[in-house]
Design a protein around this motif. Structure first.
Motif, PDB file in Angstrom:
ATOM      1  N   ARG A   1      38.043  46.904  29.233  1.00  9.50           N
ATOM      2  CA  ARG A   1      37.484  48.175  28.856  1.00  9.50           C
ATOM      3  C   ARG A   1      36.301  47.965  27.922  1.00  9.50           C
ATOM      4  NH1 ARG A   1      41.730  52.731  27.486  1.00  9.50           N
ATOM      5  NH2 ARG A   1      41.657  53.432  29.610  1.00  9.50           N
ATOM      6  N   THR A   2      35.362  48.867  28.029  1.00  6.71           N
ATOM      7  CA  THR A   2      34.215  48.816  27.134  1.00  6.71           C
ATOM      8  C   THR A   2      33.953  50.195  26.552  1.00  6.71           C
ATOM      9  OG1 THR A   2      32.610  49.220  28.899  1.00  6.71           O
ATOM     10  CG2 THR A   2      33.124  46.915  28.388  1.00  6.71           C
ATOM     11  N   ARG A   3      33.233  50.206  25.463  1.00  2.00           N
ATOM     12  CA  ARG A   3      32.839  51.452  24.799  1.00  2.00           C
ATOM     13  C   ARG A   3      31.404  51.281  24.336  1.00  2.00           C
ATOM     14  NH1 ARG A   3      36.143  55.703  23.087  1.00  2.00           N
ATOM     15  NH2 ARG A   3      35.023  56.996  21.615  1.00  2.00           N
ATOM     16  N   LYS A   4      30.579  52.300  24.556  1.00  2.00           N
ATOM     17  CA  LYS A   4      29.172  52.257  24.187  1.00  2.00           C
ATOM     18  C   LYS A   4      28.980  52.946  22.836  1.00  2.00           C
ATOM     19  CE  LYS A   4      24.782  51.981  25.939  1.00  2.00           C
ATOM     20  NZ  LYS A   4      24.167  50.994  26.734  1.00  2.00           N
ATOM     21  N   LEU A   5      28.255  52.294  21.921  1.00  2.00           N
ATOM     22  CA  LEU A   5      27.936  52.848  20.610  1.00  2.00           C
ATOM     23  C   LEU A   5      26.429  52.811  20.420  1.00  2.00           C
ATOM     24  CD1 LEU A   5      30.613  50.949  18.505  1.00  2.00           C
ATOM     25  CD2 LEU A   5      30.792  53.264  19.406  1.00  2.00           C
ATOM     26  N   ARG A   6      25.892  53.832  19.737  1.00  2.00           N
ATOM     27  CA  ARG A   6      24.449  53.911  19.538  1.00  2.00           C
ATOM     28  C   ARG A   6      24.163  54.482  18.151  1.00  2.00           C
ATOM     29  NH1 ARG A   6      22.213  58.377  22.843  1.00  2.00           N
ATOM     30  NH2 ARG A   6      22.424  59.510  20.932  1.00  2.00           N
ATOM     31  N   ILE A   7      23.079  54.016  17.555  1.00  2.00           N
ATOM     32  CA  ILE A   7      22.635  54.564  16.282  1.00  2.00           C
ATOM     33  C   ILE A   7      21.362  55.372  16.520  1.00  2.00           C
ATOM     34  CG2 ILE A   7      21.327  52.474  15.686  1.00  2.00           C
ATOM     35  CD1 ILE A   7      22.011  53.123  12.750  1.00  2.00           C
ATOM     36  N   ASP A   8      21.279  56.528  15.884  1.00  2.00           N
ATOM     37  CA  ASP A   8      20.062  57.331  15.910  1.00  2.00           C
ATOM     38  C   ASP A   8      19.433  57.242  14.526  1.00  2.00           C
ATOM     39  OD1 ASP A   8      20.252  58.302  18.567  1.00  2.00           O
ATOM     40  OD2 ASP A   8      21.724  59.773  17.918  1.00  2.00           O
ATOM     41  N   VAL A   9      18.200  56.799  14.490  1.00  2.00           N
ATOM     42  CA  VAL A   9      17.499  56.596  13.228  1.00  2.00           C
ATOM     43  C   VAL A   9      16.449  57.679  13.065  1.00  2.00           C
ATOM     44  CG1 VAL A   9      16.069  54.999  11.898  1.00  2.00           C
ATOM     45  CG2 VAL A   9      17.849  54.111  13.406  1.00  2.00           C
ATOM     46  N   THR A  10      16.403  58.290  11.880  1.00  2.00           N
ATOM     47  CA  THR A  10      15.354  59.255  11.588  1.00  2.00           C
ATOM     48  C   THR A  10      14.284  58.576  10.738  1.00  2.00           C
ATOM     49  OG1 THR A  10      16.519  60.033   9.636  1.00  2.00           O
ATOM     50  CG2 THR A  10      16.932  61.229  11.673  1.00  2.00           C
ATOM     51  N   GLY A  11      13.111  59.124  10.769  1.00  2.00           N
ATOM     52  CA  GLY A  11      12.016  58.542   9.989  1.00  2.00           C
ATOM     53  C   GLY A  11      11.188  57.597  10.836  1.00  2.00           C
ATOM     54  N   ASN A  12      10.523  56.684  10.178  1.00  2.00           N
ATOM     55  CA  ASN A  12       9.592  55.769  10.835  1.00  2.00           C
ATOM     56  C   ASN A  12      10.339  54.570  11.419  1.00  2.00           C
ATOM     57  OD1 ASN A  12       7.535  54.145  11.662  1.00  2.00           O
ATOM     58  ND2 ASN A  12       6.464  54.096   9.711  1.00  2.00           N
ATOM     59  N   ARG A  13      10.627  54.614  12.685  1.00  3.32           N
ATOM     60  CA  ARG A  13      11.365  53.524  13.359  1.00  3.32           C
ATOM     61  C   ARG A  13      10.548  52.245  13.470  1.00  3.32           C
ATOM     62  NH1 ARG A  13      13.657  57.310  18.108  1.00  3.32           N
ATOM     63  NH2 ARG A  13      15.043  58.518  16.798  1.00  3.32           N
ATOM     64  N   LYS A  14       9.244  52.349  13.319  1.00  5.97           N
ATOM     65  CA  LYS A  14       8.387  51.162  13.464  1.00  5.97           C
ATOM     66  C   LYS A  14       8.648  50.119  12.388  1.00  5.97           C
ATOM     67  CE  LYS A  14       4.747  53.727  15.741  1.00  5.97           C
ATOM     68  NZ  LYS A  14       3.372  54.234  15.684  1.00  5.97           N
ATOM     69  N   THR A  15       9.249  50.529  11.258  1.00  9.50           N
ATOM     70  CA  THR A  15       9.523  49.567  10.190  1.00  9.50           C
ATOM     71  C   THR A  15      10.796  48.763  10.448  1.00  9.50           C
ATOM     72  OG1 THR A  15      10.737  51.196   8.877  1.00  9.50           O
ATOM     73  CG2 THR A  15       8.373  50.985   8.434  1.00  9.50           C
ATOM     74  N   ILE A  16      11.601  49.168  11.423  1.00  6.60           N
ATOM     75  CA  ILE A  16      12.849  48.445  11.715  1.00  6.60           C
ATOM     76  C   ILE A  16      12.520  47.174  12.497  1.00  6.60           C
ATOM     77  CG2 ILE A  16      15.092  48.524  12.855  1.00  6.60           C
ATOM     78  CD1 ILE A  16      14.964  51.595  12.525  1.00  6.60           C
ATOM     79  N   ARG A  17      12.911  46.047  11.934  1.00 14.18           N
ATOM     80  CA  ARG A  17      12.659  44.764  12.596  1.00 14.18           C
ATOM     81  C   ARG A  17      13.916  44.184  13.237  1.00 14.18           C
ATOM     82  NH1 ARG A  17       9.706  43.302   7.453  1.00 14.18           N
ATOM     83  NH2 ARG A  17       7.694  44.256   7.760  1.00 14.18           N
ATOM     84  N   THR A  18      15.068  44.489  12.639  1.00 18.25           N
ATOM     85  CA  THR A  18      16.315  43.941  13.186  1.00 18.25           C
ATOM     86  C   THR A  18      17.431  44.975  13.138  1.00 18.25           C
ATOM     87  OG1 THR A  18      17.011  43.054  11.042  1.00 18.25           O
ATOM     88  CG2 THR A  18      15.776  41.563  12.492  1.00 18.25           C
ATOM     89  N   TYR A  19      18.336  44.858  14.095  1.00 22.09           N
ATOM     90  CA  TYR A  19      19.574  45.639  14.146  1.00 22.09           C
ATOM     91  C   TYR A  19      20.709  44.623  14.203  1.00 22.09           C
ATOM     92  CZ  TYR A  19      16.587  49.502  15.822  1.00 22.09           C
ATOM     93  OH  TYR A  19      15.626  50.465  15.957  1.00 22.09           O
ATOM     94  N   THR A  20      21.577  44.622  13.194  1.00 20.34           N
ATOM     95  CA  THR A  20      22.684  43.677  13.167  1.00 20.34           C
ATOM     96  C   THR A  20      23.991  44.462  13.139  1.00 20.34           C
ATOM     97  OG1 THR A  20      21.317  42.112  11.940  1.00 20.34           O
ATOM     98  CG2 THR A  20      23.697  41.705  11.973  1.00 20.34           C
ATOM     99  N   TRP A  21      24.780  44.301  14.191  1.00 20.22           N
ATOM    100  CA  TRP A  21      26.061  44.999  14.323  1.00 20.22           C
ATOM    101  C   TRP A  21      27.202  44.092  13.912  1.00 20.22           C
ATOM    102  CZ3 TRP A  21      26.526  50.053  15.903  1.00 20.22           C
ATOM    103  CH2 TRP A  21      25.413  50.642  16.491  1.00 20.22           C
ATOM    104  N   ALA A  22      28.228  44.676  13.273  1.00 19.88           N
ATOM    105  CA  ALA A  22      29.482  43.980  12.961  1.00 19.88           C
ATOM    106  C   ALA A  22      30.629  44.906  13.353  1.00 19.88           C
ATOM    107  CB  ALA A  22      29.558  43.652  11.476  1.00 19.88           C
ATOM    108  N   LEU A  23      31.702  44.334  13.854  1.00 19.25           N
ATOM    109  CA  LEU A  23      32.857  45.105  14.310  1.00 19.25           C
ATOM    110  C   LEU A  23      34.115  44.664  13.583  1.00 19.25           C
ATOM    111  CD1 LEU A  23      32.208  44.796  18.153  1.00 19.25           C
ATOM    112  CD2 LEU A  23      31.712  46.782  16.702  1.00 19.25           C
ATOM    113  N   SER A  24      35.024  45.616  13.346  1.00 18.26           N
ATOM    114  CA  SER A  24      36.309  45.272  12.739  1.00 18.26           C
ATOM    115  C   SER A  24      37.257  44.663  13.762  1.00 18.26           C
ATOM    116  CB  SER A  24      36.955  46.511  12.119  1.00 18.26           C
ATOM    117  OG  SER A  24      37.237  47.475  13.123  1.00 18.26           O
ATOM    118  N   ALA A  25      37.029  44.932  15.045  1.00 19.54           N
ATOM    119  CA  ALA A  25      37.839  44.388  16.141  1.00 19.54           C
ATOM    120  C   ALA A  25      37.003  44.488  17.408  1.00 19.54           C
ATOM    121  CB  ALA A  25      39.139  45.170  16.294  1.00 19.54           C
ATOM    122  N   GLY A  26      37.369  43.731  18.422  1.00 20.86           N
ATOM    123  CA  GLY A  26      36.592  43.720  19.654  1.00 20.86           C
ATOM    124  C   GLY A  26      35.373  42.822  19.509  1.00 20.86           C
ATOM    125  N   THR A  27      34.577  42.778  20.560  1.00 19.68           N
ATOM    126  CA  THR A  27      33.373  41.958  20.551  1.00 19.68           C
ATOM    127  C   THR A  27      32.208  42.729  21.146  1.00 19.68           C
ATOM    128  OG1 THR A  27      33.961  41.008  22.702  1.00 19.68           O
ATOM    129  CG2 THR A  27      34.606  39.752  20.755  1.00 19.68           C
TER     130      THR A  27
END
Length: 75
Positions: A1-27
């Motif tokens: 089974r899989t589950r899709k997660l997404r973040i919505d960012v407000t403001g100036n997205r151009k300054t975001i250089r990295t997205y680092t996800w961590a989970l309490s369980a699963g991969t």
């Protein structure tokens, strides 16, 4: 089974250089380093998992860089 997660960012997205996800369980099975991930939840039915995202970039000290959300995995 899989589950899709997404973040919505407000403001100036151009300054975001990295997205680092961590989970309490699963991969993370797809999307590490992007605003959207797919999580492998095999064997986690009935459990709550928490996903935490840390944004990297040229943010001012007043900006929030991390956020978390929790979800119950269906059986």
């Amino acid at each position: 089974r899989t589950r899709k997660l997404r973040i919505d960012v407000t403001g100036n997205r151009k300054t975001i250089r990295t997205y680092t996800w961590a989970l309490s369980a699963g991969t993370v099975s797809q999307g590490q380093g992007t605003p959207s991930i797919t999580v492998n939840t095999t064997g986690l039915g009935g459990q709550t998992i928490t996903a935490t995202i840390e944004l990297g970039g040229g943010f001012g000290p007043e900006c929030q860089r991390t956020s978390s959300c929790s979800t119950l995995v269906r059986r």
